[in-house]
Design an enzyme around this catalytic site. Structure first.
Site, PDB file in Angstrom:
ATOM      1  N   TYR A 123       0.649  -1.318  -0.074  1.00 50.79           N
ATOM      2  CA  TYR A 123       0.130   0.019  -0.043  1.00 50.79           C
ATOM      3  C   TYR A 123       0.892   1.280   0.102  1.00 50.79           C
ATOM      4  CZ  TYR A 123      -3.940  -3.036   0.445  1.00 50.79           C
ATOM      5  OH  TYR A 123      -4.928  -4.011   0.294  1.00 50.79           O
ATOM      6  N   PHE A 409      -9.788  -4.757  11.632  1.00 52.28           N
ATOM      7  CA  PHE A 409     -11.242  -4.539  10.854  1.00 52.28           C
ATOM      8  C   PHE A 409     -10.850  -5.183   9.398  1.00 52.28           C
ATOM      9  CE2 PHE A 409      -8.458  -0.921  11.034  1.00 52.28           C
ATOM     10  CZ  PHE A 409      -8.375  -0.368   9.655  1.00 52.28           C
TER      11      PHE A 409
END
Length: 409
Positions: A123, A409
Site C-alpha cells: 500500500y 477490521f
C-alpha cells in the site's frame, strides 16, 4: 471479457465475500464470524470488480472515528476486505479500486484512510505509511515477577460472563479512546467483535473468559482471555492467551496483569497486538524472559492534507511549510503551511518557501506521533530545506503515548 467496477449490491455479498475468502487461502470461516462481517458490511461503501458473473476484486471502507493527538475523534475510512482473484492479478484491478475508493473517501469528507495490510509492501504506492506498531510477547510466569504500584491491592477482581460484562467493558473502552491516538470509537454492532469466539479457531484453548477490575463498585478495567491447558512430565504447563485488556488507571491495570500472570496450572501469558509502550513492559522483573517483538499495525493515509493536519494538536508550537508530493491524489500536491500547538492548528496552502519536503506517505507515518520525522529523514524520506525545521516539526508531531490500533477490521 472486460471487467466492471461497481458499488456492491447486497444480493451480491455472498459471491463477493467468497472471492475474498478464496484470495486469503480459501479456508471457510465459522458461520458466526461470517455473519458478523456481513452485518458490519457497509454496502454503499463497498466495491466489487466483476468479470462477467464472476467477482474478481473486493474492497470496502468502514465508517470510523479515530482518535488523534489531542484527543479529537476524526472521521476516518477503515479500508477493509481488499482482494484480487489470483486469476486476475497484474491487470490494474487493485489500482482501480484504490483510485475509486480514495476519490469516494474525499467526496465523503473524511480526511483520513487507514488499513491493516496482509503484506506491508502493497500500500505504500497508494500513499499509505506505517503509523503504528504493536507488540507481541510470551511472559514466562515461572521466572518473571511483577512489581505493582501502590493501590493495586485495593482493586477488586471479579470473574464475569463475557457477554453479560460486555456493556461494562465497552464503557471502559470508550473512556480510553481519546487518551491514545489510533484507537477507534466503536459504532453500534462493533461491540460484538470482542465477543467473537468461534470454537474452530480456539486451537485447543478454552472459550473466552472475562475478569473485571472494580473499585468502590465501579468497573475500572477488564481483561478478556482464554486458557490453553497443557501438561508436561513435570506437571501443569498451560498458557494464558490474552485477547483484550483495558484499564482506567495504573493500579487497575497492574491488578489485571498480576491476575493473568498468577492463574493456576499455567506457566506463561501470551500477548499480541498490544501497544509498544504497554504498562506490563515496566512491571515485569525480567524483560528477556518475555521475548517482546514488534511488527507493523495501522497503515494511514492523509486523504485531505489540510484537514487532516488541522484536526490534531501538536506537542509544542510549530510553524512549518511542507512541500508535499502525492502522485496518486494530486489534490494534495504542493506547499502547505502548518501553524499550531497544544491548543489546535490550522493548515492552509501557501506560496511561501518550503521548510521540509516529503511525500504524503511520510506524513501518514508521522501523523499519529509514533514515527518521528527525524527517523524518516535519516532514511532519506524527508528533506530539510531550512535549517532547524526538521527537529522543530519532529518534536511537535510527537505523542506522549504511543499510538495503537486496538483491534483489526
Amino acid at each position: 471479457m472486460t471487467t466492471e467496477l461497481r458499488v456492491l449490491d447486497p444480493a451480491e455479498w455472498d459471491d463477493w465475500y467468497e472471492n475474498l475468502v478464496l484470495a486469503f487461502g480459501g479456508v471457510a470461516e465459522a458461520p458466526e464470524e461470517r455473519q458478523l462481517w456481513r452485518d458490519l458490511t457497509e454496502f454503499d461503501r463497498s466495491l466489487g470488480v466483476w468479470d462477467g458473473e464472476s467477482c474478481v476484486g473486493t474492497a470496502g471502507a468502514f465508517t470510523f472515528r479515530m482518535s488523534v493527538p489531542g484527543g479529537a475523534l476524526v472521521p476516518t475510512a477503515g479500508v477493509t476486505m481488499v482482494s484480487v482473484a489470483a486469476t486476475h492479478r497484474r491487470r490494474g484491478i487493485l489500482s482501480s479500486m484504490m483510485r475509486r475508493q480514495l476519490d469516494d473517501v474525499r467526496a465523503w469528507g473524511e480526511p483520513l484512510a487507514v488499513l491493516t495490510a496482509s503484506e506491508p509492501e502493497i500500500y505504500g504506492r497508494f500513499g499509505y505509511g506505517i503509523a503504528t506498531y504493536q507488540t507481541r510477547a510470551t511472559i514466562d510466569t515461572t521466572r518473571v515477577r511483577l512489581t505493582v504500584p501502590e493501590g493495586t491491592d485495593e482493586v477488586v477482581l471479579r470473574q464475569a460472563d463475557p457477554a453479560k460484562a460486555a456493556a461494562a467493558c465497552e464503557a471502559v473502552y470508550a473512556r480510553l479512546v481519546p487518551r491514545r491516538p489510533g484507537m477507534l470509537a466503536r459504532r453500534p454492532e462493533w461491540e460484538r467483535l470482542p465477543l467473537l469466539d468461534p470454537e474452530s479457531e480456539r486451537g485447543g484453548a478454552s472459550p473466552k473468559q472475562c475478569v473485571l477490575a472494580e473499585r468502590d463498585g465501579e468497573v475500572v478495567g477488564y481483561a478478556l482471555y482464554a486458557i490453553k491447558p497443557e501438561w508436561s512430565q513435570s506437571g501443569p504447563d498451560g498458557s494464558v492467551l490474552l485477547k483484550d485488556l483495558g484499564a482506567l488507571d495504573p493500579a487497575a491495570e497492574a491488578a489485571l496483569w498480576r491476575f493473568l500472570c498468577s492463574i493456576d496450572l499455567t506457566s506463561s501469558v501470551t500477548v499480541h497486538g498490544r501497544p509498544v509502550d504497554d504498562a506490563w513492559l515496566h512491571l515485569v522483573s525480567d524483560i528477556r524472559r518475555c521475548a517482546p517483538a514488534q511488527r507493523d499495525s495501522l497503515h494511514l493515509r492523509l486523504v485531505d492534507v489540510g484537514a487532516a493536519l488541522a484536526a490534531r494538536t501538536y506537542q509544542v508550537a510549530v510553524d512549518v511549510v511542507f512541500e508535499v508530493a502525492d502522485a496518486f491524489c494530486p489534490w494534495n500536491e504542493g506547499r502547505w503551511r502548518l501553524t499550531g500547538g497544544p491548543e489546535g492548528a490550522v493548515c492552509v496552502r501557501t506560496e511561501d518557501p518550503a521548510d521540509l519536503a516529503l511525500s504524503v506517505r511520510e506524513l501518514g507515518a508521522a501523523y499519529l506521533g509514533g514515527v518521528s520525522l527525524t527517523s524518516l529523514a535519516a532514511a532519506g524520506r524527508v528533506r530539510e530545506l531550512r535549517d532547524g525545521t526538521l527537529v522543530e516539526a519532529s518534536v511537535a508531531f510527537g505523542s506522549p503515548v504511543a499510538p495503537w490500533l486496538p483491534h483489526g477490521f
